[in-house]
Design an enzyme around this catalytic site. Structure first.
Site, mmCIF file in Angstrom:
data_model
loop_
_atom_site.group_PDB
_atom_site.id
_atom_site.type_symbol
_atom_site.label_atom_id
_atom_site.label_comp_id
_atom_site.label_asym_id
_atom_site.label_seq_id
_atom_site.Cartn_x
_atom_site.Cartn_y
_atom_site.Cartn_z
ATOM 1 N N GLY A 11 0.835 -1.195 0.000
ATOM 2 C CA GLY A 11 0.000 0.000 0.000
ATOM 3 C C GLY A 11 0.866 1.238 0.000
ATOM 4 O O GLY A 11 1.543 1.525 0.986
ATOM 5 N N GLY A 13 -0.181 4.526 -0.750
ATOM 6 C CA GLY A 13 -0.974 5.746 -0.787
ATOM 7 C C GLY A 13 -0.292 6.825 0.030
ATOM 8 O O GLY A 13 0.928 6.831 0.199
ATOM 9 N N GLY A 16 1.522 5.125 3.095
ATOM 10 C CA GLY A 16 2.598 4.239 2.662
ATOM 11 C C GLY A 16 3.766 4.998 2.078
ATOM 12 O O GLY A 16 4.940 4.698 2.371
ATOM 13 N N ALA A 17 3.477 5.990 1.213
ATOM 14 C CA ALA A 17 4.549 6.796 0.633
ATOM 15 C C ALA A 17 5.276 7.598 1.710
ATOM 16 O O ALA A 17 6.506 7.742 1.668
ATOM 17 C CB ALA A 17 3.974 7.737 -0.427
ATOM 18 N N LYS A 107 -7.532 -0.212 11.502
ATOM 19 C CA LYS A 107 -8.414 -0.449 12.655
ATOM 20 C C LYS A 107 -9.595 -1.331 12.301
ATOM 21 O O LYS A 107 -10.068 -2.121 13.125
ATOM 22 C CB LYS A 107 -8.900 0.851 13.273
ATOM 23 C CG LYS A 107 -9.810 1.727 12.406
ATOM 24 C CD LYS A 107 -9.025 2.719 11.621
ATOM 25 C CE LYS A 107 -9.900 3.644 10.815
ATOM 26 N NZ LYS A 107 -9.054 4.594 10.035
ATOM 27 N N GLU A 192 -13.581 11.563 3.415
ATOM 28 C CA GLU A 192 -13.617 10.769 2.192
ATOM 29 C C GLU A 192 -14.780 11.212 1.300
ATOM 30 O O GLU A 192 -15.703 11.904 1.735
ATOM 31 C CB GLU A 192 -13.789 9.281 2.550
ATOM 32 C CG GLU A 192 -12.699 8.716 3.439
ATOM 33 C CD GLU A 192 -11.362 8.603 2.743
ATOM 34 O OE1 GLU A 192 -11.338 8.576 1.489
ATOM 35 O OE2 GLU A 192 -10.335 8.561 3.442
ATOM 36 N N ASP A 203 -15.984 4.693 12.469
ATOM 37 C CA ASP A 203 -14.532 4.759 12.634
ATOM 38 C C ASP A 203 -14.164 4.861 14.108
ATOM 39 O O ASP A 203 -13.283 4.147 14.605
ATOM 40 C CB ASP A 203 -13.994 5.970 11.868
ATOM 41 C CG ASP A 203 -12.502 6.167 12.057
ATOM 42 O OD1 ASP A 203 -11.722 5.426 11.434
ATOM 43 O OD2 ASP A 203 -12.118 7.064 12.831
ATOM 44 N N LYS A 207 -12.049 2.021 16.648
ATOM 45 C CA LYS A 207 -10.919 2.397 17.494
ATOM 46 C C LYS A 207 -11.240 2.144 18.971
ATOM 47 O O LYS A 207 -10.394 1.646 19.737
ATOM 48 C CB LYS A 207 -10.566 3.861 17.272
ATOM 49 C CG LYS A 207 -10.074 4.152 15.856
ATOM 50 C CD LYS A 207 -9.970 5.644 15.596
ATOM 51 C CE LYS A 207 -9.515 5.944 14.179
ATOM 52 N NZ LYS A 207 -9.510 7.390 13.860
#
Length: 441
Positions: A11, A13, A16-17, A107, A192, A203, A207
């Site tokens: 991944g 994105g 990750g980057a 999560k 999003e 979400d 968590k």
């Protein structure tokens, strides 16, 4: 110096980057801190040719993250794919089964499959680290797993979703509507394209379920949480809260009671002078109440590429510092086989009372009918105020009630009764009130 720790990132994105960039740019500093180099030797993502702002030419490319988890020459598998099924779940499972350490920011995956994955990790003697999965860059997982030995947690709560906190903060500060705030949050990348998971509380619930397991030694129960989001919060609620000396926050709360564990996610009115009320924007905060330490409040950036990447890199560094033969601690604070079954607590009284906003027809007998429904459910009212609202038509009024201590069930039953009486012309609003002058809930 020990040999390098080889990591594979699945991944690439935003997070990750960022992880790859930190590991590259901070390579010398991380080597000094960990006593060994950390090298990205394998990567996997949807698009190979995309420019991610970091040189990954030295890493082996895998189109399939599961294949990377199975065959790549790596010590640690970094899962940043997302989702609770599909490649994310299978790649983590395969990595653990093959004796590789895993670091994840997922999560949703942990809330649904965390116990099974933790069982594999403990059986294989490898680490499953997930600091970035809860509250972004705040080191709450590490604090609870490693720094609170001997403490008995009685309650844990906090602001766990930056999108919701950003929206509520702007609604109060600028007097704009929920929908306008949400649109801006999407434009700025804080929400999003489909924001449902954030704004309806899911979400935060995922968590919270992870924190609950760590706090109370129970199995994860993400599907057994009272859940309410912020999509029905209006400017009328924001203004009323301010008039009463409160600020509205979406909180996740878990506490131990005599009948079990109570988990809930909902908007809450907190005193404007309290510490938790001062946490604004995309910032997160987690409060932990214990018998020895007392109350601990951790606050910081809860989302974003850098904050999440910082937590992921911290987990990788912990693995780099460990040595062969080191006995790793349990994934959720105690072995999976020793986690207690989750028992949902019976409904209790909420000490802070409730705020109830009703838009009703302006006719004789409405006030009396509302008061009767409250009395029938043994709800004591601190105040009941009727006033005109600029957004209401001439034949409508807004009624605001503030209750003393009562139960959620009693309030909901009373409101349902008022609705069935036919007096309401709009959806009722019910928000818990926390009157404590500090962070405690």
């Amino acid at each position: 110096m020990s040999e390098a720790l080889r990591v594979g990132i699945a991944g690439l994105g935003t997070v990750g980057a960022s992880v790859a960039r930190v590991l590259t740019e901070k390579a010398a500093e991380l080597t000094r801190q960990c006593g060994r180099p950390i090298l990205v030797t394998a990567v996997s993502a949807r698009s190979k040719g995309r420019d991610r702002g970091v040189d990954l030419s030295g890493a082996v490319w895998f189109d399939d993250p599961v294949e990377m988890a199975r065959t790549a020459d790596i010590d640690v598998f970094i899962e940043l794919i997302g989702g609770d099924e599909g490649p994310a779940r299978e790649s983590v499972r395969v990595a653990l089964e093959n004796g590789r350490h895993v670091v994840t920011a997922n999560k949703a995956l942990l809330a649904k499959h965390g116990l099974a994955l933790a069982g594999i990790a403990e059986e294989k003697g490898v680490l499953l680290n997930y600091e970035a999965a809860v509250a972004g860059g705040i080191p709450v997982i590490k604090t609870m797993r490693e720094s609170m030995a001997g403490n008995t947690v009685s309650r844990i709560f906090g602001i766990l979703n930056g999108t919701c906190n950003y929206i509520l903060t702007r609604m109060e500060a600028e007097g704009i509507s929920f929908q306008d705030c949400l649109a801006d949050a999407q434009r700025l990348g804080y929400a999003e394209a489909d924001p449902t998971f954030d704004i309806e509380g899911n979400d935060t619930a995922h968590k919270l379920s992870i924190l609950t397991s760590l706090a109370f030694g129970t199995e994860i129960a993400a599907d057994d949480i009272y859940l309410e989001g912020i999509s029905n919060i209006t400017q009328a609620d924001i203004r009323a809260a301010s008039d009463l000396g409160y600020r509205i926050k979406l909180l996740g709360v878990a506490l131990r009671t005599e009948s079990g564990i109570e988990q809930r996610v909902h908007p809450t009115m907190v005193p404007t002078a309290s510490v938790i009320a001062q946490v604004n924007g995309v910032t997160n905060a987690v409060a932990i109440e214990t018998d020895i330490l007392g109350e601990l409040l951790l606050s910081g950036p809860g989302a974003g590429g850098n904050a999440t990447a910082s937590a992921v890199v911290g987990d990788i560094a912990d693995i780099a510092k460990s040595r062969p033969g080191f006995q790793h601690g349990p994934v959720f604070g105690r072995p999976v086989t020793e986690l207690a079954p989750y028992t949902r607590a019976k409904m209790r009284s909420h000490e802070g009372g409730y705020f109830i906003r009703l838009t009703v027809s302006d006719r004789t007998g409405v006030f009396a009918a509302i008061a009767r429904r409250m009395a029938d459910n043994e709800i004591s009212l601190e105040s009941i105020v009727q006033h005109a609202n600029g957004h209401n038509s001439a034949d409508q009024k807004t009624v605001i009630l503030v209750t003393h201590e009562t139960t959620e069930a009693a309030v909901r039953k009373a409101v349902d009764g008022i609705t069935s009486d036919g007096h309401l012309v709009d959806k009722p609003q019910v928000i818990r009130i926390e009157r404590a002058a500090r962070t405690r809930l």
